[in-house]
Write a protein that holds these residues in place. Structure first.
Motif, PDB file in Angstrom:
ATOM      1  N   PHE A 113      26.521  -2.758  58.001  1.00 53.45           N
ATOM      2  CA  PHE A 113      26.540  -1.319  57.760  1.00 53.45           C
ATOM      3  C   PHE A 113      25.453  -0.969  56.742  1.00 53.45           C
ATOM      4  O   PHE A 113      25.389  -1.564  55.665  1.00 53.45           O
ATOM      5  CB  PHE A 113      27.903  -0.886  57.202  1.00 53.45           C
ATOM      6  CG  PHE A 113      29.043  -1.054  58.150  1.00 53.45           C
ATOM      7  CD1 PHE A 113      29.469  -0.003  58.947  1.00 53.45           C
ATOM      8  CD2 PHE A 113      29.697  -2.273  58.248  1.00 53.45           C
ATOM      9  CE1 PHE A 113      30.529  -0.160  59.826  1.00 53.45           C
ATOM     10  CE2 PHE A 113      30.763  -2.438  59.123  1.00 53.45           C
ATOM     11  CZ  PHE A 113      31.182  -1.382  59.922  1.00 53.45           C
ATOM     12  N   SER A 114      24.598  -0.021  57.079  1.00 54.89           N
ATOM     13  CA  SER A 114      23.629   0.456  56.090  1.00 54.89           C
ATOM     14  C   SER A 114      24.164   1.719  55.441  1.00 54.89           C
ATOM     15  O   SER A 114      24.770   2.571  56.101  1.00 54.89           O
ATOM     16  CB  SER A 114      22.263   0.720  56.737  1.00 54.89           C
ATOM     17  OG  SER A 114      22.268   1.876  57.535  1.00 54.89           O
ATOM     18  N   GLU A 115      23.938   1.831  54.137  1.00 54.14           N
ATOM     19  CA  GLU A 115      24.463   2.948  53.359  1.00 54.14           C
ATOM     20  C   GLU A 115      23.300   3.773  52.824  1.00 54.14           C
ATOM     21  O   GLU A 115      22.378   3.231  52.205  1.00 54.14           O
ATOM     22  CB  GLU A 115      25.328   2.423  52.208  1.00 54.14           C
ATOM     23  CG  GLU A 115      26.506   1.588  52.689  1.00 54.14           C
ATOM     24  CD  GLU A 115      27.306   0.967  51.559  1.00 54.14           C
ATOM     25  OE1 GLU A 115      28.419   0.497  51.818  1.00 54.14           O
ATOM     26  OE2 GLU A 115      26.801   0.955  50.403  1.00 54.14           O
ATOM     27  N   TRP A 116      23.363   5.078  53.069  1.00 56.61           N
ATOM     28  CA  TRP A 116      22.267   5.951  52.649  1.00 56.61           C
ATOM     29  C   TRP A 116      22.796   7.314  52.260  1.00 56.61           C
ATOM     30  O   TRP A 116      23.301   8.062  53.101  1.00 56.61           O
ATOM     31  CB  TRP A 116      21.237   6.079  53.777  1.00 56.61           C
ATOM     32  CG  TRP A 116      20.124   7.032  53.493  1.00 56.61           C
ATOM     33  CD1 TRP A 116      19.888   8.229  54.120  1.00 56.61           C
ATOM     34  CD2 TRP A 116      19.080   6.889  52.524  1.00 56.61           C
ATOM     35  NE1 TRP A 116      18.773   8.836  53.608  1.00 56.61           N
ATOM     36  CE2 TRP A 116      18.246   8.031  52.617  1.00 56.61           C
ATOM     37  CE3 TRP A 116      18.764   5.911  51.585  1.00 56.61           C
ATOM     38  CZ2 TRP A 116      17.135   8.215  51.810  1.00 56.61           C
ATOM     39  CZ3 TRP A 116      17.650   6.093  50.775  1.00 56.61           C
ATOM     40  CH2 TRP A 116      16.847   7.231  50.897  1.00 56.61           C
ATOM     41  N   VAL A 160      22.761  -2.685  52.483  1.00 51.07           N
ATOM     42  CA  VAL A 160      23.743  -2.953  53.539  1.00 51.07           C
ATOM     43  C   VAL A 160      24.972  -3.650  52.959  1.00 51.07           C
ATOM     44  O   VAL A 160      24.918  -4.301  51.913  1.00 51.07           O
ATOM     45  CB  VAL A 160      23.149  -3.828  54.659  1.00 51.07           C
ATOM     46  CG1 VAL A 160      21.964  -3.144  55.314  1.00 51.07           C
ATOM     47  CG2 VAL A 160      22.764  -5.218  54.140  1.00 51.07           C
ATOM     48  N   ARG A 172      26.813  -5.538  47.853  1.00 52.52           N
ATOM     49  CA  ARG A 172      25.839  -5.119  48.853  1.00 52.52           C
ATOM     50  C   ARG A 172      24.616  -6.037  48.812  1.00 52.52           C
ATOM     51  O   ARG A 172      24.403  -6.782  47.848  1.00 52.52           O
ATOM     52  CB  ARG A 172      25.382  -3.669  48.604  1.00 52.52           C
ATOM     53  CG  ARG A 172      26.505  -2.647  48.493  1.00 52.52           C
ATOM     54  CD  ARG A 172      27.402  -2.637  49.719  1.00 52.52           C
ATOM     55  NE  ARG A 172      28.339  -1.521  49.731  1.00 52.52           N
ATOM     56  CZ  ARG A 172      29.614  -1.594  49.418  1.00 52.52           C
ATOM     57  NH1 ARG A 172      30.124  -2.746  48.996  1.00 52.52           N
ATOM     58  NH2 ARG A 172      30.405  -0.542  49.504  1.00 52.52           N
ATOM     59  N   ASP A 177      27.502   5.938  57.816  1.00 51.48           N
ATOM     60  CA  ASP A 177      26.925   4.600  57.900  1.00 51.48           C
ATOM     61  C   ASP A 177      26.333   4.347  59.281  1.00 51.48           C
ATOM     62  O   ASP A 177      26.849   4.817  60.304  1.00 51.48           O
ATOM     63  CB  ASP A 177      27.998   3.536  57.639  1.00 51.48           C
ATOM     64  CG  ASP A 177      28.496   3.545  56.206  1.00 51.48           C
ATOM     65  OD1 ASP A 177      27.788   4.102  55.339  1.00 51.48           O
ATOM     66  OD2 ASP A 177      29.584   2.994  55.961  1.00 51.48           O
ATOM     67  N   ARG A 178      25.244   3.584  59.285  1.00 54.48           N
ATOM     68  CA  ARG A 178      24.684   3.067  60.521  1.00 54.48           C
ATOM     69  C   ARG A 178      25.146   1.623  60.649  1.00 54.48           C
ATOM     70  O   ARG A 178      25.331   0.944  59.647  1.00 54.48           O
ATOM     71  CB  ARG A 178      23.154   3.149  60.485  1.00 54.48           C
ATOM     72  CG  ARG A 178      22.653   4.581  60.427  1.00 54.48           C
ATOM     73  CD  ARG A 178      21.274   4.681  59.814  1.00 54.48           C
ATOM     74  NE  ARG A 178      20.791   6.051  59.810  1.00 54.48           N
ATOM     75  CZ  ARG A 178      21.129   6.965  58.906  1.00 54.48           C
ATOM     76  NH1 ARG A 178      21.924   6.642  57.905  1.00 54.48           N
ATOM     77  NH2 ARG A 178      20.673   8.180  58.984  1.00 54.48           N
ATOM     78  N   VAL A 179      25.293   1.118  61.879  1.00 53.97           N
ATOM     79  CA  VAL A 179      25.901  -0.207  62.010  1.00 53.97           C
ATOM     80  C   VAL A 179      25.296  -1.009  63.153  1.00 53.97           C
ATOM     81  O   VAL A 179      24.949  -0.459  64.196  1.00 53.97           O
ATOM     82  CB  VAL A 179      27.438  -0.089  62.190  1.00 53.97           C
ATOM     83  CG1 VAL A 179      27.794   0.705  63.448  1.00 53.97           C
ATOM     84  CG2 VAL A 179      28.099  -1.456  62.218  1.00 53.97           C
TER      85      VAL A 179
END
Length: 768
Positions: free
Chosen positions: A701-704, A757, A647, A709-711
């Protein structure tokens, strides 16, 4: 969650990646300033505006809050300022036919760049419930629609009133007065998303959330440490002050995940050496810190300072200052005594030798300025990071003496002044008491919502009306998809604006756009031409006088809009002379002088050449309005940002041709980007590790936590000398990757500089 289509031009087929610059400004800045101005405004209009910008009897540039020197040059502006003025003062206007030709859905499909290029807004428009288009309405009808909606709410707290930092002092004061008279403290503003962490940390440690230096302190300093900012792009006039400091013998240290051209070498376009010479090298040391590592660095330098004092007692710390003006030294010393060097090196990505060098520079300097921007304020531990910054300054007495102090650099021209005028959801009782005494009504006392809480309130159906005095919240706020969905769920949105932006398309069931005059335009009211005032980053307040006629008849000033709305909504329910305020801004300033400390005899002081300086306890007298009456050295627990295997840590940032969410062109000259914005900058070593390559198209892709995921789809990789493990992409497009619930502890500022991300190749995308 997939990115909503902000851009009908997505893909940027003409994108070109070229050479990265190692110097800034010079002749190209002149050309890039003047060419669009001359093409869009003509010679006479350009000359009149550019020779008035930032002059003592002119108008204040809207592009940043950088202060003005006492002795000003004829051309007291930068490339960004020239672009901002050209953007606002364009004679191109949006025709009435535009609203029938372009539906709301069509506006939603357009880019920020396209929207802004349509020209100035010149007539109020209204989108009724169920309609596909805005339609022109009269001013009277617009105010009637808004008043009916606001007065029909179950509670005033069902409305939120946003403010942009371009709003002048007088407007901000009248605006917050109207909102509080209406009955709510829901006053989110742009500071919630940028320097809220600064205000929180400095307020607790030194008693004022503002800079503790004056403009001239830069040239008196021995050492300037520049952290988390890019002056060459975001506030280029700062480079002139840094050049003066360097020529007077100061050392400059740059701390940033990306190398920035303006901090390498500066070619001053007003000096011969900047035109035909090689310019002035600025940074003596560049610490390419890992994103989120600033807190560890500051603690490590403070520990080295304390260790040096232990080795040679009485020679390093400013004991006289510490004994008289501070509390907390023993606890800080004990805490930093346990700081683990391995943790510091992991968090910062630096070597011990690099940190040693910075500590040696700090100890050798008698007068030190530390200056910062959003690179420090938009992290989970931003407030604690800035407390550690203050710790470092206090150890050697670097507050309250010439050439030394804390210097936050704000991006909006009057975001600091808006807060001074009461635009804050948490104003203290002293201010509210003064409002009650001055205007004979009881303002609400319960704290209101900030920007993030306002979006959350919309999601729950609690915030039903969104009113914005300037700005572009849906583009500026984190978690674009969630924010837009929340805004669409409101019952009414109202925007006071000069030009179109994304927030005019992401709207509630009903929506209005109210066009307003710009800062460059003459504001003629019943008692004659009016002027307003702003407060810059060093607490200087000065007047701003429009210089050209309004771009169209019928435009109202921001003060006219707010005061007429107040009359429509409140009638005679509060004893405030709204009509008098509209006709004579001196009346507003008279009231400000009774309410806001430091503004006594406001009308007299602001008419002085160059304005006046607000009192500042830490700077002026080493007095600290904290709970203890002392400057506070604080103990802050270090929390290193972890980067999972495979990441990257992403930060959002501006391009060169950009002011906040306003995009002037699709170029980022110093970073070598032309005709495009869908790029992600990645360290070449990380590309090898991730089995990716320059030019490849990837989905980001953001990871939270446990959220989906948001992309961002189809971004081009640019191999770039970022800090190892770190990446960068442009704001506001990359805001979709920033989780709404990822916010700084203590300030609730979005964590836009530390997004975890992963990059996945686009299937069959190839490279280009």
């Amino acid at each position: 969650m997939t990115k909503t289509p902000m851009d009908a031009d997505a893909g940027y087929p003409d994108l070109h990646v070229g050479k990265v610059h190692d110097w800034a400004v010079g002749v190209p800045a002149i050309l890039h300033s003047m060419e669009p101005a001359l093409l869009k405004m003509g010679v006479a209009r350009t000359a009149k505006l550019f020779t008035s910008m930032n002059q003592k009897d002119g108008f204040d540039c809207m592009s940043c809050a950088w202060p003005d020197p006492e002795h000003r040059s004829v051309a007291e502006f930068c490339e960004n300022g020239a672009k901002a003025v050209t953007w606002e003062a364009t004679p191109i206007t949006v025709p009435t036919s535009f609203w029938a030709e372009h539906s709301i859905d069509d506006l939603l499909s357009r880019s920020e760049y396209w929207l802004g290029m349509q020209g100035r807004l010149v007539e109020p428009v209204y989108r009724p419930a169920g309609a596909d288009h805005y339609e022109p309405v009269s001013w009277e009808r617009a105010f009637e629609i808004i008043a009916t909606k606001l007065n029909g709410l179950t509670s005033p707290d069902e409305a939120a009133f946003y403010t942009s930092g371009r709003t002048a002092n007088e407007t901000a004061f009248v605006y917050q007065l109207f909102v509080r008279a209406f009955g709510t403290n829901n006053l989110p503003d742009c500071s919630n998303m940028c320097h809220e962490s600064t205000g929180t940390a400095l307020g607790e440690t030194i008693g004022i959330g503002k800079s503790t230096i004056a403009y001239d302190d830069f040239e008196k300093s021995d050492l300037v440490i520049i952290m988390g900012q890019n002056p060459g792009t975001n506030h280029p006039r700062m480079l002139t002050a840094l050049e003066a400091a360097k020529r007077n013998g100061a050392s400059i240290v740059a701390v940033n995940p990306l190398p920035e051209a303006g901090l390498m070498r500066y070619k001053n376009p007003q000096k011969v050496r900047g035109i035909i010479g090689s310019g002035t090298p600025l940074a003596d040391q560049f610490l390419q810190i890992r994103s989120g590592g600033d807190m560890a660095l500051l603690q490590a330098v403070s520990k080295r300072v304390l260790d040096a004092e232990t080795a040679k007692p009485g020679t390093v710390l400013d004991h006289a200052f510490l004994d008289e003006f501070t509390l907390g030294l023993d606890a800080l010393t004990e805490h930093l005594g346990h700081l683990d060097e391995a943790t510091v090196l992991l968090a910062t990505g630096l070597t011990s030798a690099e940190i040693d060098e910075l500590a040696e520079r700090y100890i050798a300097a008698d007068r030190v300025i530390i200056t910062w921007a959003m690179g420090l304020t938009q992290h989970k531990k931003s407030v604690d990071t800035l407390k550690d910054l203050i710790n470092l300054l206090l150890l050697r007495g670097n507050i309250g003496k010439p050439g030394a102090g804390a210097s936050p650099i704000r991006g909006h021209s009057n975001v600091q002044g808006d807060r001074t005028m009461g635009v804050w959801e948490q104003m203290d009782d002293e201010f509210l008491d003064a409002i009650e005494k001055e205007f004979s009504f009881a303002p609400p006392r319960a704290h209101g919502t900030d920007a993030l809480k306002a979006i959350e309130g919309m999601q729950r159906g609690e915030v039903k009306v969104w009113f914005a005095l300037g700005g572009n919240l849906v583009a500026a706020i984190s978690d674009t998809g969630a924010a837009e969905k929340a805004m669409h769920g409101t019952e009414m949105t109202v925007q006071i604006s000069t030009k179109l932006n994304r927030s005019h398309a992401v709207i509630g069931t009903e929506a209005l756009i109210l066009p307003t005059m710009g800062r460059t335009e003459v504001d003629l009211q019943a008692t004659g031409p009016q002027f307003v005032s702003v407060e810059d980053s060093v607490c200087a307040v000065h007047g701003s006088h429009g210089r050209i006629p309004p771009v169209a008849p019928g435009l109202l000033s921001e003060i006219s809009i707010v005061t007429r709305l107040a009359r429509a909504v409140l009638g005679d329910s509060v004893p405030v002379d709204w009509a008098g305020f509209e006709g004579n801004y001196d009346l507003i300033r008279d009231h400000i002088s009774h309410v806001v400390p430091g503004f006594e005899k406001f009308n007299v002081q602001v008419r002085q050449k160059g304005g006046f300086i607000l009192p500042n306890g830490p700077r002026d007298s080493r007095t600290f309005a904290t709970k203890t009456g002392k400057a506070m050295l604080t103990v802050n627990e270090l929390e290193a940002l972890e980067r999972p295997v495979g990441r990257l840590i992403l930060q959002t940032m501006r391009s060169h041709d950009q002011f906040n969410t306003t995009i002037y062109s699709l170029n980022d000259r110093y970073r070598g980007i032309k005709n495009g914005r869908d790029v992600i900058f990645v360290n070449p070593d990380d590309l090898i590790e991730l089995n990716l390559e320059d030019g490849q198209r990837v989905d980001i892709f953001s990871e939270w936590k446990d959220e989906p995921d948001r992309v961002l789809r189809g971004y081009r990789i640019v191999s770039y000398p970022t800090a190892k493990g770190c990446a960068a992409a442009y704001y506001p497009e990359a805001n979709v990757l920033v989780p709404l619930s990822s916010a700084a502890v203590g300030s609730n500022t979005p964590v836009s500089k530390a997004v975890i991300v992963r990059l996945e190749p686009v299937a069959s995308a190839g490279t280009r």
